[in-house]
Design an enzyme around this catalytic site. Structure first.
Site, PDB file in Angstrom:
ATOM      1  N   ARG A 147       3.920   3.353   1.563  1.00 19.83           N
ATOM      2  CA  ARG A 147       2.883   3.442   2.509  1.00 19.83           C
ATOM      3  C   ARG A 147       3.395   2.587   4.059  1.00 19.83           C
ATOM      4  O   ARG A 147       2.537   3.064   5.201  1.00 19.83           O
ATOM      5  CB  ARG A 147       1.646   2.655   1.940  1.00 19.83           C
ATOM      6  CG  ARG A 147       1.176   3.845   0.982  1.00 19.83           C
ATOM      7  CD  ARG A 147      -0.221   3.182   0.426  1.00 19.83           C
ATOM      8  NE  ARG A 147      -0.877   4.528   0.029  1.00 19.83           N
ATOM      9  CZ  ARG A 147      -1.904   4.658   0.546  1.00 19.83           C
ATOM     10  NH1 ARG A 147      -2.610   4.002   1.675  1.00 19.83           N
ATOM     11  NH2 ARG A 147      -2.607   5.643   0.167  1.00 19.83           N
TER      12      ARG A 147
ATOM     13  N   ASP B 117       6.679   6.808 -10.572  1.00 20.93           N
ATOM     14  CA  ASP B 117       5.683   5.677 -10.900  1.00 20.93           C
ATOM     15  C   ASP B 117       5.904   5.608 -12.373  1.00 20.93           C
ATOM     16  O   ASP B 117       6.167   6.284 -13.118  1.00 20.93           O
ATOM     17  CB  ASP B 117       4.064   5.989 -10.554  1.00 20.93           C
ATOM     18  CG  ASP B 117       3.559   4.859 -10.346  1.00 20.93           C
ATOM     19  OD1 ASP B 117       3.534   4.168  -9.385  1.00 20.93           O
ATOM     20  OD2 ASP B 117       2.860   4.333 -11.284  1.00 20.93           O
TER      21      ASP B 117
ATOM     22  N   ARG C 203       3.135  12.371   2.182  1.00 22.90           N
ATOM     23  CA  ARG C 203       2.266  12.162   1.202  1.00 22.90           C
ATOM     24  C   ARG C 203       1.005  13.197   1.701  1.00 22.90           C
ATOM     25  O   ARG C 203       0.595  13.489   0.845  1.00 22.90           O
ATOM     26  CB  ARG C 203       1.719  10.790   1.195  1.00 22.90           C
ATOM     27  CG  ARG C 203       0.783  10.291  -0.093  1.00 22.90           C
ATOM     28  CD  ARG C 203       0.528   8.930   0.072  1.00 22.90           C
ATOM     29  NE  ARG C 203      -0.370   8.684  -0.995  1.00 22.90           N
ATOM     30  CZ  ARG C 203      -1.648   9.145  -1.266  1.00 22.90           C
ATOM     31  NH1 ARG C 203      -2.146   9.904  -0.424  1.00 22.90           N
ATOM     32  NH2 ARG C 203      -2.410   8.655  -2.292  1.00 22.90           N
TER      33      ARG C 203
ATOM     34  N   ARG D  82       9.959  -1.138  -4.096  1.00 18.79           N
ATOM     35  CA  ARG D  82       8.720  -0.217  -3.265  1.00 18.79           C
ATOM     36  C   ARG D  82       9.345   0.002  -1.801  1.00 18.79           C
ATOM     37  O   ARG D  82       8.573  -0.103  -0.847  1.00 18.79           O
ATOM     38  CB  ARG D  82       7.340  -0.871  -3.233  1.00 18.79           C
ATOM     39  CG  ARG D  82       6.692  -0.980  -4.340  1.00 18.79           C
ATOM     40  CD  ARG D  82       5.919   0.442  -4.523  1.00 18.79           C
ATOM     41  NE  ARG D  82       5.274   0.410  -5.973  1.00 18.79           N
ATOM     42  CZ  ARG D  82       4.073   0.057  -6.355  1.00 18.79           C
ATOM     43  NH1 ARG D  82       3.259  -0.229  -5.262  1.00 18.79           N
ATOM     44  NH2 ARG D  82       3.493  -0.012  -7.508  1.00 18.79           N
TER      45      ARG D  82
ATOM     46  N   TYR E 123      -2.089  -0.978 -18.873  1.00 18.97           N
ATOM     47  CA  TYR E 123      -2.902   0.438 -18.334  1.00 18.97           C
ATOM     48  C   TYR E 123      -3.511   1.230 -19.035  1.00 18.97           C
ATOM     49  O   TYR E 123      -4.600   1.729 -18.781  1.00 18.97           O
ATOM     50  CB  TYR E 123      -1.912   0.884 -17.137  1.00 18.97           C
ATOM     51  CG  TYR E 123      -1.518   0.224 -16.003  1.00 18.97           C
ATOM     52  CD1 TYR E 123      -2.262   0.248 -14.762  1.00 18.97           C
ATOM     53  CD2 TYR E 123      -0.363  -0.550 -15.828  1.00 18.97           C
ATOM     54  CE1 TYR E 123      -1.905  -0.581 -13.725  1.00 18.97           C
ATOM     55  CE2 TYR E 123       0.010  -1.246 -14.775  1.00 18.97           C
ATOM     56  CZ  TYR E 123      -0.849  -1.288 -13.704  1.00 18.97           C
ATOM     57  OH  TYR E 123      -0.443  -1.998 -12.687  1.00 18.97           O
TER      58      TYR E 123
HETATM   59  O1  1CP Z   1      10.180   2.827  -3.647  1.00 20.73           O
HETATM   60  C1  1CP Z   1      10.068   2.435  -4.948  1.00 20.73           C
HETATM   61  O2  1CP Z   1      10.153   1.270  -5.302  1.00 20.73           O
HETATM   62  C2  1CP Z   1       9.916   3.666  -5.837  1.00 20.73           C
HETATM   63  C3  1CP Z   1       8.607   3.996  -6.214  1.00 20.73           C
HETATM   64  C4  1CP Z   1       7.575   3.222  -7.071  1.00 20.73           C
HETATM   65  C5  1CP Z   1       7.817   2.334  -8.212  1.00 20.73           C
HETATM   66  C6  1CP Z   1       9.172   1.760  -8.716  1.00 20.73           C
HETATM   67  C7  1CP Z   1       6.323   3.436  -7.107  1.00 20.73           C
HETATM   68  C8  1CP Z   1       5.810   4.189  -6.145  1.00 20.73           C
HETATM   69  N1  1CP Z   1       5.741   2.631  -8.031  1.00 20.73           N
HETATM   70  C9  1CP Z   1       6.611   2.101  -8.774  1.00 20.73           C
HETATM   71  C10 1CP Z   1       6.431   1.166 -10.100  1.00 20.73           C
HETATM   72  C11 1CP Z   1       4.983   0.703 -10.446  1.00 20.73           C
HETATM   73  N2  1CP Z   1       4.061   1.462 -10.526  1.00 20.73           N
HETATM   74  C12 1CP Z   1       4.979  -0.464 -10.907  1.00 20.73           C
HETATM   75  C13 1CP Z   1       5.913  -1.429 -11.210  1.00 20.73           C
HETATM   76  C14 1CP Z   1       6.462  -2.471  -9.901  1.00 20.73           C
HETATM   77  C15 1CP Z   1       5.371  -3.167  -9.506  1.00 20.73           C
HETATM   78  O3  1CP Z   1       4.908  -4.143  -9.844  1.00 20.73           O
HETATM   79  O4  1CP Z   1       5.221  -2.895  -8.046  1.00 20.73           O
HETATM   80  C16 1CP Z   1       3.484  -0.715 -11.126  1.00 20.73           C
HETATM   81  C17 1CP Z   1       2.735  -1.820 -11.689  1.00 20.73           C
HETATM   82  C18 1CP Z   1       3.018   0.881 -10.698  1.00 20.73           C
HETATM   83  C19 1CP Z   1       1.439   0.936 -10.850  1.00 20.73           C
HETATM   84  C20 1CP Z   1       0.864   1.390  -9.537  1.00 20.73           C
HETATM   85  N3  1CP Z   1       1.098   2.652  -8.997  1.00 20.73           N
HETATM   86  C21 1CP Z   1       0.295   0.890  -8.648  1.00 20.73           C
HETATM   87  C22 1CP Z   1      -0.508  -0.599  -8.777  1.00 20.73           C
HETATM   88  C23 1CP Z   1      -1.826  -0.791  -9.433  1.00 20.73           C
HETATM   89  C24 1CP Z   1      -2.037  -2.181  -9.899  1.00 20.73           C
HETATM   90  O5  1CP Z   1      -2.435  -2.441 -10.995  1.00 20.73           O
HETATM   91  O6  1CP Z   1      -1.955  -3.074  -8.958  1.00 20.73           O
HETATM   92  C25 1CP Z   1      -0.186   1.652  -7.782  1.00 20.73           C
HETATM   93  C26 1CP Z   1      -1.203   1.462  -6.543  1.00 20.73           C
HETATM   94  C27 1CP Z   1       0.719   2.786  -7.905  1.00 20.73           C
HETATM   95  C28 1CP Z   1       0.716   4.072  -6.975  1.00 20.73           C
HETATM   96  C29 1CP Z   1       1.989   3.868  -6.217  1.00 20.73           C
HETATM   97  N4  1CP Z   1       3.250   4.374  -6.877  1.00 20.73           N
HETATM   98  C30 1CP Z   1       4.209   4.252  -5.858  1.00 20.73           C
HETATM   99  C31 1CP Z   1       3.672   4.227  -4.505  1.00 20.73           C
HETATM  100  C32 1CP Z   1       4.216   4.125  -3.402  1.00 20.73           C
HETATM  101  C33 1CP Z   1       2.157   3.972  -4.729  1.00 20.73           C
HETATM  102  C34 1CP Z   1       1.185   4.082  -3.555  1.00 20.73           C
HETATM  103  C35 1CP Z   1       0.423   5.216  -3.747  1.00 20.73           C
HETATM  104  C36 1CP Z   1       0.261   5.759  -2.485  1.00 20.73           C
HETATM  105  O7  1CP Z   1       0.900   6.421  -1.702  1.00 20.73           O
HETATM  106  O8  1CP Z   1      -1.161   5.932  -2.429  1.00 20.73           O
END
Ligand code: 1CP
Length: 355
Positions: free
Chosen positions: A30, A76, A39, A26, A153
Site C-alpha cells: 500500500r 498472502d 489494486r 511487504r 487465524y
Molecule cells: O511484498 C510482499 O511481502 C509479498 C506479499 C505479502 C506477504 C509475504 C502479503 C501481501 N502478505 C504477506 C504475508 C502475510 N500476510 C503475513 C506474514 C508476514 C507479516 O507478518 O507481515 C501475515 C500475518 C498476513 C496476514 C495479512 N494479510 C494481514 C495482517 C492481518 C493482521 O492480523 O494483522 C493483512 C492486512 C493482509 C492483507 C495483505 N497481504 C498483502 C498485502 C499487501 C495486504 C494488504 C491488503 C490490501 O491491499 O488491502
C-alpha cells in the site's frame, strides 16, 4: 539456471558477495501508488491475489522502482486456509475474515490439506509468470505462513490482539490444536514444494505470531512443525539447492534452537542484535534483518545512519551470510522515497565489509 544478480542466494549460502543484498518484507503493498492503482483495477485484495497477471504486475513494481536483490511472490499466507474451505475475505478497515472458524471437534475433523496444484493453482501460475517477467534479473522468493501462525487465524476467524481463542484451545484442548497443526504442516509442505516445482528460488516461512507463546509452547506448537517442514521440502542439492528462511517475530529467546532448525537462514526482528544473534547461533546459519520498520518514517540522515548500524552490528569482514531486511513489513504510510534511500545506503555502505 542463470541469474544476472544472485547476490541474495549467495548470501543465504554464506558465500562471498560484493555487498549486502537487500529486499523488504511487504515490499509490494500500500505504500506504493502503483500498487494502489492495480489494486483498484483488481477490485479487491483477493481479486488481486488470485489473478496471476495482477500478481505478476505488483510483484514487479518494487523491483522495477528500486534495485532490490530479490522479488517476493505477491500472495498472502491466508490463501492456504482459504483453500481449505474456510472462505477468506478482506473487510475494509478490519483486515482478514474467515466465514468459517475452526474451534471444535467437528470443524477440526473436517479439515483437509488442499492439493496445491488444484486449489492454489493460481499461485503456481503466478510463480511461472513472475519468473518469466523477471527474466533472470534477480531470484524469486516463495513463502507460506507457519502452521502455528495460520492456526491463529483459523481458530480466531481473523486477526486478533489477544489470541484468546487460540490460547484457550492450547491449554484446554492441546490435542485439537495439534490436529490443526498436523493438517497445516502437510498443507504448507505440499504448498511450498509446489511453489519450488513452479520455479521459486528460495522459500520463507512467516511465523508472525510464534512469539506470543511461552518457551516450552513455542518449541512444541511452532518450531517443531516448522522443522518438520524444513526436513520434508524438495530443495534439491548443491548449488541449485533452494534455501529456506524461517522468520519468527519476537524470536529472541529461541535463537539457539532456530539456528539448529535445519533452515539455511533465520529472519530476526529489530529487538535482537545481529551480533548477539550470530553468537547465539554460532554462525551456523545466515541471518536476515533487522532494521526497525519505523526507521523509514525518519529523515534521510537517520535512515542512512540506522542502516549503517545494522550492517556494522552484523560486521563479518570479507564474508557473506547477511541479507538486509526490515524486522517486519513496510508500513503503508512510508514514503516511497525513503525505501529508495535505504536500498542505496545498504548497497553503498556494505561494500567495505565485502572486499
Ligand atoms: O511484498 C510482499 O511481502 C509479498 C506479499 C505479502 C506477504 C509475504 C502479503 C501481501 N502478505 C504477506 C504475508 C502475510 N500476510 C503475513 C506474514 C508476514 C507479516 O507478518 O507481515 C501475515 C500475518 C498476513 C496476514 C495479512 N494479510 C494481514 C495482517 C492481518 C493482521 O492480523 O494483522 C493483512 C492486512 C493482509 C492483507 C495483505 N497481504 C498483502 C498485502 C499487501 C495486504 C494488504 C491488503 C490490501 O491491499 O488491502
Amino acid at each position: 539456471m542463470h541469474l544476472d544478480n544472485d547476490t541474495f542466494l549467495r548470501a543465504l549460502r554464506k558465500q562471498k558477495t560484493e555487498y549486502t543484498p537487500i529486499w523488504l518484507m511487504r515490499q509490494a503493498g500500500r505504500y506504493l501508488p502503483e500498487y494502489m492503482a492495480t489494486r483498484t483495477k483488481a477490485g479487491s485484495f483477493m481479486g488481486l491475489a488470485t489473478s496471476p497477471q495482477f500478481a505478476t504486475e505488483v510483484t514487479l513494481q518494487p523491483v522495477d522502482r528500486y534495485p532490490l536483490d530479490a522479488a517476493i511472490l505477491f500472495s498472502d499466507i491466508l490463501t492456504v486456509p482459504d483453500a481449505m474451505g474456510l472462505d477468506l475475505s478482506f473487510v475494509a478497515g478490519e483486515g482478514p475474515k474467515f466465514s468459517k472458524a475452526v474451534r471444535d471437534e467437528e470443524s477440526v475433523r473436517a479439515l483437509f490439506s488442499p492439493d496445491p496444484t488444484e486449489k492454489l493453482g493460481y499461485v503456481m501460475e503466478a510463480v511461472k509468470q513472475i519468473r518469466k517477467a523477471l527474466n533472470g534479473r534477480i531470484p524469486l522468493i516463495g513463502f507460506s505462513g507457519s502452521p502455528f501462525t495460520l492456526a491463529t487465524y483459523m481458530v480466531e476467524g481473523g486477526s486478533t490482539r489477544d489470541f484468546r481463542l487460540t490460547k484457550n484451545m492450547l491449554y484446554k484442548r492441546p490435542d485439537l490444536l495439534h490436529k490443526i497443526l498436523d493438517v497445516n504442516c502437510k498443507a504448507v509442505t505440499d504448498y511450498l514444494n509446489a511453489q519450488i516445482e513452479a520455479g521459486v528460488q528460495a522459500v520463507m516461512i512467516f511465523d508472525t505470531w510464534g512469539g506470543i507463546l511461552s518457551h516450552a509452547d513455542y518449541l512444541e506448537f511452532s518450531l517443531d512443525y516448522m522443522e518438520r517442514i524444513v526436513q520434508s521440502l524438495d530443495v534439491g542439492t548443491d548449488e541449485e539447492k533452494v534455501p529456506v528462511i524461517l522468520f519468527t517475530k519476537g524470536s529472541g529467546a529461541w535463537l539457539k534452537e532456530l539456528g539448529n532448525s535445519g533452515a539455511e537462514a533465520i529472519g530476526v526482528d529489530w529487538t535482537v542484535g545481529l551480533k548477539q544473534a550470530r553468537e547465539a547461533m554460532e554462525d551456523k546459519v545466515a541471518l536476515q534483518g533487522n532494521l526497525d520498520p519505523a526507521v523509514l518514517f525518519a529523515s534521510e540522515d537517520s535512515i542512512r545512519c540506522q542502516a549503517r548500524k545494522v550492517i556494522d552490528d552484523f560486521g563479518m569482514v570479507g564474508q557473506g551470510g547477511h541479507v538486509f531486511n526490515l524486522g517486519h513489513g513496510v508500513d503503508k504510510a512510508v514514503l516511497p522515497e525513503s525505501v529508495g534511500i535505504l536500498v542505496d545506503e545498504v548497497h553503498k555502505y556494505s561494500r567495505k565489509y565485502h572486499q
